[in-house]
Design a protein around this motif. Structure first.
Motif, PDB file in Angstrom:
ATOM      1  N   MET A 222       0.849  -1.170   0.000  1.00 40.06           N
ATOM      2  CA  MET A 222       0.000   0.000   0.000  1.00 40.06           C
ATOM      3  C   MET A 222       0.898   1.236   0.000  1.00 40.06           C
ATOM      4  O   MET A 222       1.856   1.313   0.768  1.00 40.06           O
ATOM      5  CB  MET A 222      -0.917  -0.001   1.215  1.00 40.06           C
ATOM      6  N   THR A 223       0.561   2.192  -0.830  1.00 46.05           N
ATOM      7  CA  THR A 223       1.277   3.454  -0.908  1.00 46.05           C
ATOM      8  C   THR A 223       0.300   4.590  -0.681  1.00 46.05           C
ATOM      9  O   THR A 223      -0.808   4.568  -1.220  1.00 46.05           O
ATOM     10  CB  THR A 223       1.929   3.615  -2.300  1.00 46.05           C
ATOM     11  N   CYS A 224       0.702   5.564   0.099  1.00 42.60           N
ATOM     12  CA  CYS A 224      -0.131   6.743   0.350  1.00 42.60           C
ATOM     13  C   CYS A 224       0.503   7.955  -0.315  1.00 42.60           C
ATOM     14  O   CYS A 224       1.729   8.060  -0.389  1.00 42.60           O
ATOM     15  CB  CYS A 224      -0.274   6.994   1.846  1.00 42.60           C
ATOM     16  N   PHE A 225      -0.346   8.853  -0.769  1.00 37.92           N
ATOM     17  CA  PHE A 225       0.123  10.080  -1.405  1.00 37.92           C
ATOM     18  C   PHE A 225      -0.888  11.171  -1.116  1.00 37.92           C
ATOM     19  O   PHE A 225      -2.087  10.940  -1.189  1.00 37.92           O
ATOM     20  CB  PHE A 225       0.252   9.878  -2.923  1.00 37.92           C
ATOM     21  N   GLN A 226      -0.397  12.370  -0.792  1.00 36.23           N
ATOM     22  CA  GLN A 226      -1.269  13.510  -0.539  1.00 36.23           C
ATOM     23  C   GLN A 226      -0.695  14.712  -1.259  1.00 36.23           C
ATOM     24  O   GLN A 226       0.521  14.932  -1.260  1.00 36.23           O
ATOM     25  CB  GLN A 226      -1.362  13.791   0.960  1.00 36.23           C
ATOM     26  N   SER A 227      -1.569  15.467  -1.891  1.00 38.28           N
ATOM     27  CA  SER A 227      -1.160  16.730  -2.507  1.00 38.28           C
ATOM     28  C   SER A 227      -2.357  17.657  -2.569  1.00 38.28           C
ATOM     29  O   SER A 227      -3.490  17.208  -2.711  1.00 38.28           O
ATOM     30  CB  SER A 227      -0.619  16.496  -3.915  1.00 38.28           C
ATOM     31  N   ASN A 228      -2.084  18.932  -2.482  1.00 40.11           N
ATOM     32  CA  ASN A 228      -3.112  19.946  -2.669  1.00 40.11           C
ATOM     33  C   ASN A 228      -3.144  20.444  -4.108  1.00 40.11           C
ATOM     34  O   ASN A 228      -3.876  21.379  -4.416  1.00 40.11           O
ATOM     35  CB  ASN A 228      -2.865  21.131  -1.729  1.00 40.11           C
ATOM     36  N   HIS A 229      -2.366  19.805  -4.972  1.00 44.70           N
ATOM     37  CA  HIS A 229      -2.247  20.245  -6.360  1.00 44.70           C
ATOM     38  C   HIS A 229      -2.900  19.234  -7.299  1.00 44.70           C
ATOM     39  O   HIS A 229      -2.508  18.063  -7.334  1.00 44.70           O
ATOM     40  CB  HIS A 229      -0.783  20.452  -6.726  1.00 44.70           C
ATOM     41  N   GLU A 230      -3.867  19.693  -8.052  1.00 43.28           N
ATOM     42  CA  GLU A 230      -4.620  18.827  -8.947  1.00 43.28           C
ATOM     43  C   GLU A 230      -3.698  18.072  -9.907  1.00 43.28           C
ATOM     44  O   GLU A 230      -3.838  16.866 -10.099  1.00 43.28           O
ATOM     45  CB  GLU A 230      -5.630  19.668  -9.725  1.00 43.28           C
ATOM     46  N   GLY A 231      -2.767  18.782 -10.519  1.00 46.78           N
ATOM     47  CA  GLY A 231      -1.860  18.148 -11.478  1.00 46.78           C
ATOM     48  C   GLY A 231      -1.014  17.057 -10.856  1.00 46.78           C
ATOM     49  O   GLY A 231      -0.746  16.030 -11.484  1.00 46.78           O
ATOM     50  N   ALA A 232      -0.589  17.245  -9.618  1.00 43.42           N
ATOM     51  CA  ALA A 232       0.203  16.228  -8.929  1.00 43.42           C
ATOM     52  C   ALA A 232      -0.631  14.969  -8.693  1.00 43.42           C
ATOM     53  O   ALA A 232      -0.121  13.848  -8.815  1.00 43.42           O
ATOM     54  CB  ALA A 232       0.732  16.771  -7.606  1.00 43.42           C
ATOM     55  N   LEU A 233      -1.899  15.141  -8.380  1.00 37.51           N
ATOM     56  CA  LEU A 233      -2.784  13.988  -8.191  1.00 37.51           C
ATOM     57  C   LEU A 233      -2.983  13.243  -9.508  1.00 37.51           C
ATOM     58  O   LEU A 233      -2.918  12.006  -9.555  1.00 37.51           O
ATOM     59  CB  LEU A 233      -4.129  14.441  -7.625  1.00 37.51           C
ATOM     60  N   VAL A 234      -3.214  13.989 -10.573  1.00 36.66           N
ATOM     61  CA  VAL A 234      -3.380  13.382 -11.899  1.00 36.66           C
ATOM     62  C   VAL A 234      -2.111  12.641 -12.290  1.00 36.66           C
ATOM     63  O   VAL A 234      -2.165  11.487 -12.743  1.00 36.66           O
ATOM     64  CB  VAL A 234      -3.755  14.456 -12.947  1.00 36.66           C
ATOM     65  N   ASP A 235      -0.963  13.282 -12.117  1.00 33.33           N
ATOM     66  CA  ASP A 235       0.308  12.638 -12.448  1.00 33.33           C
ATOM     67  C   ASP A 235       0.500  11.346 -11.661  1.00 33.33           C
ATOM     68  O   ASP A 235       0.958  10.337 -12.205  1.00 33.33           O
ATOM     69  CB  ASP A 235       1.486  13.571 -12.161  1.00 33.33           C
ATOM     70  N   ARG A 236       0.146  11.361 -10.394  1.00 37.32           N
ATOM     71  CA  ARG A 236       0.325  10.178  -9.542  1.00 37.32           C
ATOM     72  C   ARG A 236      -0.564   9.024 -10.011  1.00 37.32           C
ATOM     73  O   ARG A 236      -0.126   7.869 -10.071  1.00 37.32           O
ATOM     74  CB  ARG A 236       0.029  10.539  -8.090  1.00 37.32           C
ATOM     75  N   VAL A 237      -1.813   9.330 -10.348  1.00 35.96           N
ATOM     76  CA  VAL A 237      -2.713   8.287 -10.860  1.00 35.96           C
ATOM     77  C   VAL A 237      -2.150   7.719 -12.155  1.00 35.96           C
ATOM     78  O   VAL A 237      -2.094   6.497 -12.348  1.00 35.96           O
ATOM     79  CB  VAL A 237      -4.139   8.848 -11.072  1.00 35.96           C
ATOM     80  N   GLN A 238      -1.711   8.585 -13.042  1.00 37.65           N
ATOM     81  CA  GLN A 238      -1.201   8.128 -14.340  1.00 37.65           C
ATOM     82  C   GLN A 238       0.074   7.304 -14.217  1.00 37.65           C
ATOM     83  O   GLN A 238       0.297   6.395 -15.009  1.00 37.65           O
ATOM     84  CB  GLN A 238      -0.963   9.326 -15.258  1.00 37.65           C
ATOM     85  N   ALA A 239       0.913   7.596 -13.230  1.00 35.52           N
ATOM     86  CA  ALA A 239       2.184   6.887 -13.068  1.00 35.52           C
ATOM     87  C   ALA A 239       2.059   5.636 -12.200  1.00 35.52           C
ATOM     88  O   ALA A 239       2.990   4.840 -12.135  1.00 35.52           O
ATOM     89  CB  ALA A 239       3.219   7.827 -12.452  1.00 35.52           C
ATOM     90  N   SER A 240       0.926   5.447 -11.564  1.00 36.66           N
ATOM     91  CA  SER A 240       0.776   4.376 -10.589  1.00 36.66           C
ATOM     92  C   SER A 240       0.641   3.004 -11.242  1.00 36.66           C
ATOM     93  O   SER A 240       0.036   2.850 -12.298  1.00 36.66           O
ATOM     94  CB  SER A 240      -0.465   4.637  -9.727  1.00 36.66           C
ATOM     95  N   SER A 241       1.193   2.016 -10.548  1.00 36.83           N
ATOM     96  CA  SER A 241       0.993   0.623 -10.955  1.00 36.83           C
ATOM     97  C   SER A 241       0.085  -0.103  -9.963  1.00 36.83           C
ATOM     98  O   SER A 241       0.000  -1.327  -9.975  1.00 36.83           O
ATOM     99  CB  SER A 241       2.342  -0.090 -11.061  1.00 36.83           C
ATOM    100  N   ALA A 242      -0.594   0.663  -9.116  1.00 32.33           N
ATOM    101  CA  ALA A 242      -1.491   0.082  -8.106  1.00 32.33           C
ATOM    102  C   ALA A 242      -2.642  -0.662  -8.774  1.00 32.33           C
ATOM    103  O   ALA A 242      -3.032  -0.361  -9.896  1.00 32.33           O
ATOM    104  CB  ALA A 242      -2.040   1.191  -7.211  1.00 32.33           C
ATOM    105  N   ASP A 243      -3.183  -1.623  -8.051  1.00 33.48           N
ATOM    106  CA  ASP A 243      -4.336  -2.370  -8.550  1.00 33.48           C
ATOM    107  C   ASP A 243      -5.620  -1.567  -8.461  1.00 33.48           C
ATOM    108  O   ASP A 243      -6.598  -1.872  -9.139  1.00 33.48           O
ATOM    109  CB  ASP A 243      -4.513  -3.674  -7.766  1.00 33.48           C
TER     110      ASP A 243
END
Length: 99
Positions: free
Chosen positions: A1-22
């Motif tokens: 499990m990996t956690c990530f927090q950001s107040n920046h919309e683009g950072a959230l989008v980037d994280r989803v796009q780069a993720s290999s999570a199930d």
């Protein structure tokens, strides 16, 4: 499990796009009501996600009653404080097991 927090919309989008999570448990906060970009990233990931909120959004202002994520999420959990994350994770695991 990996956690990530950001107040920046683009950072959230980037994280989803780069993720290999199930899958994802996501508290998009105000972006729940405004972010087409986050919605599109989650859809493009083709992975299940559970929308969570600490507060009961339906007991708050009217504009918070509409989510751009809810109709494409496995489900939504709100109003249970920090326990919303635990419930969301359990729901996600159940959805992944059902695949």
């Amino acid at each position: 499990m990996t956690c990530f927090q950001s107040n920046h919309e683009g950072a959230l989008v980037d994280r989803v796009q780069a993720s290999s999570a199930d899958g994802f448990v996501i508290n998009a906060a105000a972006y729940t009501h405004t972010s087409v970009a986050l919605r599109d990233a989650l859809l493009a990931s083709q992975r299940p996600f559970v929308e969570v909120h600490l507060s009961n959004v339906f007991a708050r202002e009217e504009f918070r009653h509409h989510s751009l994520l809810a109709d494409v999420a496995v489900g939504s959990i709100c109003g249970f404080g920090a326990n919303s994350y635990r419930l969301g994770l359990r729901a996600l695991v159940g959805a992944l097991d059902a695949r």
